[in-house]
Motif scaffolding. Structure first.
Motif, PDB file in Angstrom:
ATOM      1  N   ASN A   1      19.145  -1.260  63.327  1.00 31.62           N
ATOM      2  CA  ASN A   1      20.130  -1.907  62.459  1.00 31.62           C
ATOM      3  C   ASN A   1      20.678  -0.967  61.402  1.00 31.62           C
ATOM      4  O   ASN A   1      21.437  -1.369  60.543  1.00 31.62           O
TER       5      ASN A   1
ATOM      6  N   GLN B   1      32.544  -6.923  65.467  1.00 34.12           N
ATOM      7  CA  GLN B   1      32.521  -8.109  64.590  1.00 34.12           C
ATOM      8  C   GLN B   1      33.606  -8.015  63.526  1.00 34.12           C
ATOM      9  O   GLN B   1      34.225  -9.017  63.179  1.00 34.12           O
TER      10      GLN B   1
ATOM     11  N   SER C   1      31.354  -8.467  51.410  1.00 32.05           N
ATOM     12  CA  SER C   1      30.180  -7.582  51.474  1.00 32.05           C
ATOM     13  C   SER C   1      30.134  -6.485  50.402  1.00 32.05           C
ATOM     14  O   SER C   1      29.107  -6.237  49.802  1.00 32.05           O
TER      15      SER C   1
ATOM     16  N   TYR D   1      30.633  -0.242  55.718  1.00 32.09           N
ATOM     17  CA  TYR D   1      29.633  -1.302  55.570  1.00 32.09           C
ATOM     18  C   TYR D   1      28.234  -0.766  55.864  1.00 32.09           C
ATOM     19  O   TYR D   1      27.296  -1.001  55.101  1.00 32.09           O
TER      20      TYR D   1
ATOM     21  N   SER E   1      25.159  -0.284  53.272  1.00 33.69           N
ATOM     22  CA  SER E   1      23.925  -1.067  53.438  1.00 33.69           C
ATOM     23  C   SER E   1      22.688  -0.192  53.276  1.00 33.69           C
ATOM     24  O   SER E   1      21.589  -0.692  53.090  1.00 33.69           O
TER      25      SER E   1
ATOM     26  N   SER F   1      22.345   1.997  50.839  1.00 35.19           N
ATOM     27  CA  SER F   1      22.068   2.210  49.418  1.00 35.19           C
ATOM     28  C   SER F   1      21.597   0.891  48.810  1.00 35.19           C
ATOM     29  O   SER F   1      22.260  -0.128  48.944  1.00 35.19           O
ATOM     30  N   GLN F   2      20.444   0.917  48.186  1.00 34.98           N
ATOM     31  CA  GLN F   2      19.884  -0.304  47.609  1.00 34.98           C
ATOM     32  C   GLN F   2      20.419  -0.519  46.195  1.00 34.98           C
ATOM     33  O   GLN F   2      20.557   0.421  45.429  1.00 34.98           O
ATOM     34  N   LEU F   3      20.721  -1.763  45.891  1.00 30.48           N
ATOM     35  CA  LEU F   3      21.065  -2.110  44.510  1.00 30.48           C
ATOM     36  C   LEU F   3      19.793  -2.035  43.676  1.00 30.48           C
ATOM     37  O   LEU F   3      18.751  -2.516  44.100  1.00 30.48           O
TER      38      LEU F   3
ATOM     39  N   THR G   1      26.655 -12.869  58.447  1.00 32.50           N
ATOM     40  CA  THR G   1      26.097 -11.583  57.986  1.00 32.50           C
ATOM     41  C   THR G   1      26.895 -10.962  56.828  1.00 32.50           C
ATOM     42  O   THR G   1      26.316 -10.490  55.854  1.00 32.50           O
ATOM     43  N   PHE G   2      28.236 -10.973  56.947  1.00 34.59           N
ATOM     44  CA  PHE G   2      29.058 -10.299  55.932  1.00 34.59           C
ATOM     45  C   PHE G   2      29.192 -11.133  54.657  1.00 34.59           C
ATOM     46  O   PHE G   2      29.824 -10.705  53.697  1.00 34.59           O
TER      47      PHE G   2
ATOM     48  N   ARG H   1      26.347 -12.739  53.331  1.00 29.29           N
ATOM     49  CA  ARG H   1      24.990 -12.933  52.813  1.00 29.29           C
ATOM     50  C   ARG H   1      24.890 -12.508  51.348  1.00 29.29           C
ATOM     51  O   ARG H   1      25.632 -11.631  50.905  1.00 29.29           O
TER      52      ARG H   1
ATOM     53  N   PHE I   1      22.831  -8.562  50.668  1.00 27.86           N
ATOM     54  CA  PHE I   1      23.303  -7.247  51.113  1.00 27.86           C
ATOM     55  C   PHE I   1      22.935  -6.186  50.068  1.00 27.86           C
ATOM     56  O   PHE I   1      23.116  -6.388  48.885  1.00 27.86           O
ATOM     57  N   ARG I   2      22.384  -5.081  50.494  1.00 28.35           N
ATOM     58  CA  ARG I   2      21.905  -3.979  49.653  1.00 28.35           C
ATOM     59  C   ARG I   2      20.680  -4.391  48.821  1.00 28.35           C
ATOM     60  O   ARG I   2      20.326  -3.746  47.855  1.00 28.35           O
ATOM     61  N   ARG I   3      20.034  -5.505  49.193  1.00 32.51           N
ATOM     62  CA  ARG I   3      18.820  -5.904  48.494  1.00 32.51           C
ATOM     63  C   ARG I   3      17.650  -5.950  49.453  1.00 32.51           C
ATOM     64  O   ARG I   3      16.511  -5.974  49.055  1.00 32.51           O
ATOM     65  N   ARG I   4      17.963  -5.986  50.763  1.00 31.56           N
ATOM     66  CA  ARG I   4      16.910  -6.032  51.775  1.00 31.56           C
ATOM     67  C   ARG I   4      16.467  -4.621  52.116  1.00 31.56           C
ATOM     68  O   ARG I   4      17.245  -3.684  52.029  1.00 31.56           O
ATOM     69  N   GLN I   5      15.235  -4.483  52.553  1.00 32.80           N
ATOM     70  CA  GLN I   5      14.769  -3.180  53.019  1.00 32.80           C
ATOM     71  C   GLN I   5      15.445  -2.829  54.350  1.00 32.80           C
ATOM     72  O   GLN I   5      15.877  -1.721  54.581  1.00 32.80           O
ATOM     73  N   GLN I   6      15.555  -3.816  55.210  1.00 32.12           N
ATOM     74  CA  GLN I   6      16.084  -3.600  56.557  1.00 32.12           C
ATOM     75  C   GLN I   6      17.401  -4.375  56.686  1.00 32.12           C
ATOM     76  O   GLN I   6      17.406  -5.595  56.566  1.00 32.12           O
ATOM     77  N   PRO I   7      18.540  -3.668  56.890  1.00 35.15           N
ATOM     78  CA  PRO I   7      19.800  -4.407  57.030  1.00 35.15           C
ATOM     79  C   PRO I   7      19.790  -5.309  58.263  1.00 35.15           C
ATOM     80  O   PRO I   7      19.030  -5.081  59.202  1.00 35.15           O
ATOM     81  N   ILE I   8      20.648  -6.310  58.248  1.00 36.50           N
ATOM     82  CA  ILE I   8      20.730  -7.254  59.362  1.00 36.50           C
ATOM     83  C   ILE I   8      21.943  -6.933  60.222  1.00 36.50           C
ATOM     84  O   ILE I   8      23.016  -6.606  59.713  1.00 36.50           O
ATOM     85  N   LYS I   9      21.751  -7.002  61.524  1.00 40.87           N
ATOM     86  CA  LYS I   9      22.847  -6.702  62.435  1.00 40.87           C
ATOM     87  C   LYS I   9      23.738  -7.936  62.597  1.00 40.87           C
ATOM     88  O   LYS I   9      23.235  -9.052  62.695  1.00 40.87           O
ATOM     89  N   ALA I  10      25.057  -7.699  62.619  1.00 40.85           N
ATOM     90  CA  ALA I  10      25.992  -8.817  62.706  1.00 40.85           C
ATOM     91  C   ALA I  10      26.017  -9.418  64.105  1.00 40.85           C
ATOM     92  O   ALA I  10      25.831  -8.721  65.090  1.00 40.85           O
ATOM     93  N   ASN I  11      26.233 -10.723  64.174  1.00 41.37           N
ATOM     94  CA  ASN I  11      26.395 -11.417  65.447  1.00 41.37           C
ATOM     95  C   ASN I  11      27.845 -11.842  65.631  1.00 41.37           C
ATOM     96  O   ASN I  11      28.662 -11.719  64.731  1.00 41.37           O
TER      97      ASN I  11
END
Lengths: 314, 185
Positions: A2, A29, A43, A301, A305, A307-309, B72-73, B75, B78-88
């Motif tokens: 991901n 997407q 986003s 995007y 993603s 870069s962490q806030l 997903t876009f 959420r 965004f930029r707060r999770r360790q692992q980003p989520i893939k869009a569906n």
């Protein structure tokens, strides 16, 4: 997977095949998003992006700007003409001054090869290369491959010929690298003076005959002759170039097969490609432009993603 | 790590629940002429497909409109999770302007996906009303003031537990499980 394996987009050279697949999956997407009645997602609403264009651009600049706006980012535009660059400011100083205004990402086009890599080593920001001299133009290669895949399906084993000024073209290099990573076969075609030495080492074939190359290929990507980068004369006359390497309806009809025609723009109509072919049924030139926005949204995007806030340090 | 899997709802019971949910929908939306059903990605579309099939085949509702919405876009992490989520995939081939929208999802947990969906659906127009149907409502776990209009079953589960809805279409039988991960002693 991901997440991209890179923190900047400097060139296709640094990307893995998985990175490219992730960018394509995300771009699909975003392509759906930009065809909605309301074409915007929130986003990147907390991100500011500076577009630094030290070289002329129409498509790439507009495409990046639109991609950023569709993602709700704040956008800062900068053109070298009319700026302090002409007063003698260095690249690092210019960019650092812009970053002091709290900019998170930099999209840069620059006439010097390696400018984006150089910046990424000296600047604390996410860098997206929008073309650096004759070196790389990664988003163009991604959108070209994405458009080909949309038309032809999986690119493994597909044959793509890149025709024209290969020596001065960043599009040619990035395309060749990207297509090879996706398993396509690549040929470059042009006058011997415009084919770089040792290009075979990239795993591409070379042809000096347009008809032969077209008979071999599924896709022809026609490039412009980059007069602005040519300091010597590489071929006798433009007329002679067009005669040997220009794509027109007559040449196309002789093939007795359907091929996909692409051009990264700007087109010199009547030189490398005739109007009839550029506007014809086989051409996907305008699809390339549409896909450009989706690909750039995906790149921005995915890089954002990574870069962490961080609220604690702010 | 060991996994403990406890059956919450079996195939027969699930069929009863789905039929009941469809009857409740018909009560409010009649012939569905101004109602659209939107499955929330990634797990909502399977339930939404099933509901539409039952409405059509069992209750003879003529082809209710169906779409899938990916959030997903939109959420808020965004930029707060360790692992980003893939869009569906989002697939909504009609404007929702002035229509009644029913969001369909398998499990309602924190409510954050639904919040994002409320935001995302406006890209397709301004709905007249929006309702929420969920198969499983995890009670007392909401982060936001969001409640379902139609609920299949209420479940009490602690954060370390997961509610898993499986469908025949995925190769398993229709069933709902409570999954617990246990650290080895």
């Amino acid at each position: 997977m991901n997440e991209l394996s890179v923190s900047h987009l400097l060139g296709i050279k640094d990307l893995t095949r998985e990175d490219i697949e992730l960018i394509f999956a995300t771009a699909e997407q975003f392509k759906e998003v930009i065809n909605r009645p309301i074409k915007k997602v929130p986003s990147l609403r907390d991100i500011t992006i500076a577009n630094l264009f030290f070289e002329n651009s129409t498509r790439t600049k507009l495409s990046f700007e639109l991609a950023e706006k569709r993602l709700s980012a704040d956008v800062l535009n900068f053109s070298a003409s009319g700026s302090s660059v002409s007063k003698g400011e260095t690249l690092i100083d210019t960019v650092n001054n812009i970053l002091s205004m709290k900019v998170d990402m930099v999209v840069m086009r620059h006439p010097h090869p390696g400018a984006a890599v150089f910046l990424s080593q000296h600047i604390n920001s996410v860098i997206v290369n929008a073309g650096d001299g004759t070196h790389e133009h990664p988003t163009q290669a991604l959108l070209d491959a994405f458009s080909m895949r949309e038309k032809l399906g999986d690119l493994a084993g597909k044959r793509v010929v890149i025709v024209g000024d290969i020596l001065h073209s960043r599009v040619a290099l990035s395309n060749a690298l990207c297509l090879r990573k996706l398993g396509a076969e690549v040929m470059v075609c042009g006058p011997a003076t415009l084919i770089p030495k040792y290009i075979e080492r990239l795993g591409v074939q070379v042809s000096y005959n347009l008809r032969e190359a077209l008979a071999w290929c599924d896709v022809a990507n026609m490039l412009r002759v980059q007069h602005e980068r040519q300091d010597i004369t590489y071929f006798p006359t433009l007329r002679e170039y067009t005669k040997h390497y220009g794509l027109n309806a007559t040449v196309l009809n002789e093939l007795h097969k359907e091929i996909v025609i692409m051009h990264p723009g700007p087109i010199n109509r009547g030189v490398e490609i005739s109007s009839e072919v550029a506007d014809g049924d086989y051409s996907i030139i305008l699809n390339q432009v549409e896909n450009g926005v989706a690909i750039r949204m995906a790149v921005l995007y995915l890089l954002a993603s990574k870069s962490q806030l961080n609220f604690k340090n702010n | 790590m060991e996994t403990d899997k406890k059956l919450l709802v079996g195939q027969e019971e699930l069929e009863v629940v789905l039929n009941r949910l469809c009857r409740q929908l018909i009560e409010n939306h009649e012939d569905f002429s101004s109602t659209v059903i939107i499955g929330l990605q990634p797990r909502g579309p399977m339930l939404a497909n099933r509901i539409v099939t039952i409405l059509r085949d069992t209750f003879k509702v003529p082809a209710p409109k169906l779409g899938y919405l990916d959030i997903t876009f939109f959420r808020d992490d965004f930029r707060r999770r360790q692992q980003p989520i893939k869009a569906n995939q989002t697939k909504i081939d009609f404007p929702v302007e002035d229509l009644h929208v029913v969001f369909v999802d398998d499990v309602l947990y924190t409510g954050r996906s639904v919040r994002a969906a409320l935001d995302a659906i406006h890209s397709f127009g301004r709905p007249k009303t929006i309702e929420l149907l969920c198969l499983i409502d995890r009670r007392f776990t909401r982060h936001l003031p969001i409640q379902p209009n139609y609920t299949g079953r209420q479940v009490d589960a602690i954060p370390s537990e997961r509610v898993l809805v499986q469908w025949q279409e995925e190769g398993d039988s229709d069933s709902v499980f409570l999954v617990t991960h246990k650290e080895n002693e």
